[in-house]
Design an enzyme around this catalytic site. Sequence first.
Site, PDB file in Angstrom:
ATOM      1  N   SER A 137      61.449  39.123  66.066  1.00  0.00           N
ATOM      2  CA  SER A 137      62.520  39.430  65.124  1.00  0.00           C
ATOM      3  C   SER A 137      62.147  38.868  63.759  1.00  0.00           C
ATOM      4  CB  SER A 137      63.833  38.803  65.601  1.00  0.00           C
ATOM      5  OG  SER A 137      64.816  38.861  64.597  1.00  0.00           O
ATOM      6  N   TYR A 147      67.617  30.765  68.368  1.00  0.00           N
ATOM      7  CA  TYR A 147      67.095  32.132  68.429  1.00  0.00           C
ATOM      8  C   TYR A 147      65.922  32.286  67.468  1.00  0.00           C
ATOM      9  CZ  TYR A 147      66.920  37.238  68.368  1.00  0.00           C
ATOM     10  OH  TYR A 147      66.502  38.544  68.461  1.00  0.00           O
TER      11      TYR A 147
END
Length: 253
Positions: A137, A147
């Site tokens: 990402s 994350y």
Amino acid sequence: MPTALITGASAGLGAEFARQLADRGADLVLVARSEDALQALAAELRASHGVAVEVLVADLAEEQHVDRVAQRIADAGHPIDLLVNNAGFGLPLHFADNEIADEVRHLRVHVEAPMRLMHAALGAMRGRGGRIINVASVAGFISRSTYSACKAWLIGFSRWANGEYAVDGVTVTALCPGFVHTTFHSRMGLGAGQEGVPRFLWLDAPFVVRQGLRAAARGRSVVIPSLRYKAVVAGSRLVPRALTTRIARRGRM
């Protein structure tokens, strides 16, 4: 025909990888927790493309399940030519308020499982050739709780492994999209316009997958789909870290 193993294949980017690879004639091994969703997708792909599709139900937060998937990857009698590490889920960004058991599960799915599956794939692919795509990402370039940290690890490891194992015929590519129209956000009751993110920043899953497959075919270590997100990443390097951290609290890239 080549065979691809895809984790998190029951929906979202994983299902789109399966559809595009089946369209190219690849046989598939689909991995996810939801057997019903996997079986439905497998039936669709067999009927529409005539490819062989194997279903492997596994929760990648569980060690014994990861072992089963790794054993399938290492099976020399039925070799895997492409591994797509796509499984993942999101948590609220407030680490200190989250249950630590949830954070540990998050780490296992996003870091430990891809690492172990890559280890199995490299052992099977070296000398024979193969490709690995790790769905990361753009959050991996920006400070965003655990994350972001997990995706940063995946990007860094992919970049190193691609250079290290290219001589053995194996490429490793980190695919780094931003916000994508998939069930990743809808499972949390969120969607375009609901996370303080402009609609023009949302990408379509077919485009993201095409970019990932193209980058892997070219042996690239990291790919950021779309100029808009390349600009986001470039801009993040030019502003103070404290400012990027405050901006990154919006949304779930």
